[in-house]
Scaffold this active site. Structure first.
Site, PDB file in Angstrom:
ATOM      1  N   MET A  91       0.837  -1.201   0.000  1.00 20.58           N
ATOM      2  CA  MET A  91       0.000   0.000   0.000  1.00 20.58           C
ATOM      3  C   MET A  91       0.871   1.250   0.000  1.00 20.58           C
ATOM      4  O   MET A  91       0.426   2.338   0.371  1.00 20.58           O
ATOM      5  CB  MET A  91      -0.952  -0.001   1.197  1.00 20.58           C
ATOM      6  CG  MET A  91      -2.010  -1.084   1.118  1.00 20.58           C
ATOM      7  SD  MET A  91      -3.519  -0.712   2.035  1.00 20.58           S
ATOM      8  CE  MET A  91      -2.882  -0.502   3.680  1.00 20.58           C
TER       9      MET A  91
ATOM     10  N   GLY B  40      11.262  -3.132   5.357  1.00 31.53           N
ATOM     11  CA  GLY B  40      10.540  -4.390   5.280  1.00 31.53           C
ATOM     12  C   GLY B  40      10.060  -4.683   3.867  1.00 31.53           C
ATOM     13  O   GLY B  40      10.187  -5.807   3.368  1.00 31.53           O
ATOM     14  N   HIS B  41       9.520  -3.668   3.209  1.00 31.26           N
ATOM     15  CA  HIS B  41       9.109  -3.844   1.819  1.00 31.26           C
ATOM     16  C   HIS B  41      10.319  -4.117   0.919  1.00 31.26           C
ATOM     17  O   HIS B  41      10.250  -4.952   0.004  1.00 31.26           O
ATOM     18  CB  HIS B  41       8.388  -2.586   1.316  1.00 31.26           C
ATOM     19  CG  HIS B  41       7.109  -2.278   2.021  1.00 31.26           C
ATOM     20  ND1 HIS B  41       6.978  -1.214   2.883  1.00 31.26           N
ATOM     21  CD2 HIS B  41       5.907  -2.893   2.011  1.00 31.26           C
ATOM     22  CE1 HIS B  41       5.745  -1.171   3.352  1.00 31.26           C
ATOM     23  NE2 HIS B  41       5.073  -2.187   2.848  1.00 31.26           N
TER      24      HIS B  41
ATOM     25  N   GLY C 183       4.747 -10.276   3.703  1.00 30.16           N
ATOM     26  CA  GLY C 183       5.461 -10.266   4.967  1.00 30.16           C
ATOM     27  C   GLY C 183       4.771 -11.086   6.041  1.00 30.16           C
ATOM     28  O   GLY C 183       3.539 -11.107   6.138  1.00 30.16           O
TER      29      GLY C 183
ATOM     30  N   GLN D  86      -3.202 -12.223   7.584  1.00 29.30           N
ATOM     31  CA  GLN D  86      -3.368 -11.916   6.163  1.00 29.30           C
ATOM     32  C   GLN D  86      -2.693 -12.973   5.298  1.00 29.30           C
ATOM     33  O   GLN D  86      -3.276 -13.480   4.324  1.00 29.30           O
ATOM     34  CB  GLN D  86      -2.777 -10.540   5.867  1.00 29.30           C
ATOM     35  CG  GLN D  86      -2.652 -10.220   4.375  1.00 29.30           C
ATOM     36  CD  GLN D  86      -2.068  -8.850   4.136  1.00 29.30           C
ATOM     37  OE1 GLN D  86      -2.750  -7.849   4.308  1.00 29.30           O
ATOM     38  NE2 GLN D  86      -0.799  -8.783   3.734  1.00 29.30           N
TER      39      GLN D  86
ATOM     40  N   VAL E  27      10.820  -7.772   9.411  1.00 30.88           N
ATOM     41  CA  VAL E  27      12.016  -6.943   9.586  1.00 30.88           C
ATOM     42  C   VAL E  27      11.755  -5.996  10.750  1.00 30.88           C
ATOM     43  O   VAL E  27      10.688  -5.368  10.835  1.00 30.88           O
ATOM     44  CB  VAL E  27      12.335  -6.147   8.306  1.00 30.88           C
ATOM     45  CG1 VAL E  27      13.550  -5.244   8.519  1.00 30.88           C
ATOM     46  CG2 VAL E  27      12.583  -7.104   7.143  1.00 30.88           C
TER      47      VAL E  27
END
Length: 348
Positions: free
Chosen positions: A33, A39-40, A154, A160, A183
């Site tokens: 998003m 982390g991404h 993640g 999810q 992360v």
């Protein structure tokens, strides 16, 4: 990378790129998003590693209104596309698909949606009704539009991830779903786009989420270490008493500790270790407002019984100020019975 990095804003542009540049068997997608952080970037780098230097990596950036409920932070959710493009390119993406809401949902919100089922009503689903239906609907749509061989998500959003895996299995999507480890910042706080909302004081309080998870993992690991010693020190109160009579106080204490280790540690003790930390944080200034702490089966997200054996997920959600945060950690309760040492029992 296999081609020049590119931003595409429309489904038509994406279709052209996929048809002309995607590599059969080696195309990956990372759905976000936006407001990309390390982390991404880890997800994108892992995607690049999976498909190789000649593979094709798509990153989607779309703030999905279907998964935000009334009173949630849709309007203030950070939108940082220029920075996101730099992060995606540096991490190894080939293309970023960043559509508008009208592009994803032409004619308004869709009347036909994916339903998350019973798992979607637990934990996050109970707190955020309809959230997972909206999430699965956009994930299904983006899987159709991007046509990947592998999609990476993640593990911080564990429920999810479990629901996406279930949807892919139940509805026969031809894609492999890969979970990538959470992360964290150096202080343990799980990376999240919402962390930027926290003041310095709120951030200090928010650290209780990860501290609670690590305390529970330590509690489990310590008890499992005692169980492992049962292989070499018989778990019998009689042995402790006998050793005491001989004046072997240290050995007696050790034998007694091992004796007390059976029956094996229960799930309730792990929950209690986490809750102790969270209860203390509720007294902090500013306070932590706990939504839930739950020890659940990773496939169903139902609470596990006290005598659970095998894998589990310890999940927590709370508000600090106006910011709602989630975190989790995987745990393994092993399969041991009295007289058998646990293997691979340390918390992960």
């Amino acid at each position: 990378m296999s081609r020049a990095f590119e931003l595409v804003p429309t489904r038509e542009d994406l279709r052209y790129v996929v048809e002309h540049h995607a590599v059969p068997g080696r195309t990956a997608v990372v759905m976000t998003m936006g407001a990309l952080h390390r982390g991404h970037a880890s997800l994108i780098r892992t995607a690049r590693e999976r498909v190789g230097p000649k593979g094709f990596v798509i990153v989607t950036v779309f703030v999905n209104p279907l998964q935000f409920g009334a009173g949630e932070d849709l309007d203030r959710y950070p939108r940082t596309l220029d920075a996101d493009l730099r992060t995606a390119e540096e991490a190894g993406a080939d293309v970023v698909f960043a559509p508008s809401v009208d592009e994803v949902y032409p004619g308004g919100q869709p009347q036909v949606r994916i339903t998350a089922g019973p798992m979607g009503e637990r934990l996050e689903g109970r707190t955020r009704p309809g959230h997972f239906d909206g999430m699965l609907t956009v994930v299904a749509k983006l899987l159709h539009l991007t046509g990947p061989d592998v999609a990476l998500f993640g593990q911080k959003d564990a429920q999810q991830l479990a629901l996406i895996r279930r949807m892919v299995r139940d509805l026969n999507f031809p894609v492999e779903i890969v979970g990538v480890p959470t992360v964290r910042e150096d202080d343990g706080l799980a990376l999240s786009s919402r962390n930027r909302y926290l003041s310095a004081g709120e951030r200090r309080t928010a650290l209780a989420l990860s501290r609670a998870l690590f305390a529970a993992a330590d509690r489990l690991a310590a008890q499992q270490a005692l169980h492992a010693r049962a292989e070499v020190v018989p778990a019998a109160p009689a042995r402790a008493a006998a050793l005491s009579k001989l004046g072997e106080a240290r050995a007696a204490a050790d034998a007694h500790a091992v004796a007390q280790a059976w029956p094996p540690i229960g799930a309730d003790a792990v929950r209690a270790a986490a809750r102790t930390v969270l209860d203390e944080a509720a007294k902090a200034k500013p306070p932590l407002a706990l939504d839930y702490v739950a020890l659940v089966d990773p496939a169903t997200f139902e609470e596990v019984p006290d005598d659970h054996r095998g894998e589990a997920v310890l999940a927590v959600a709370a508000k600090v100020g106006s910011t709602r945060l989630i975190d989790n950690i995987p745990l393994d309760f092993g399969t041991a019975h009295p007289g058998t040492a646990l293997t691979d029992g340390a918390a992960t």
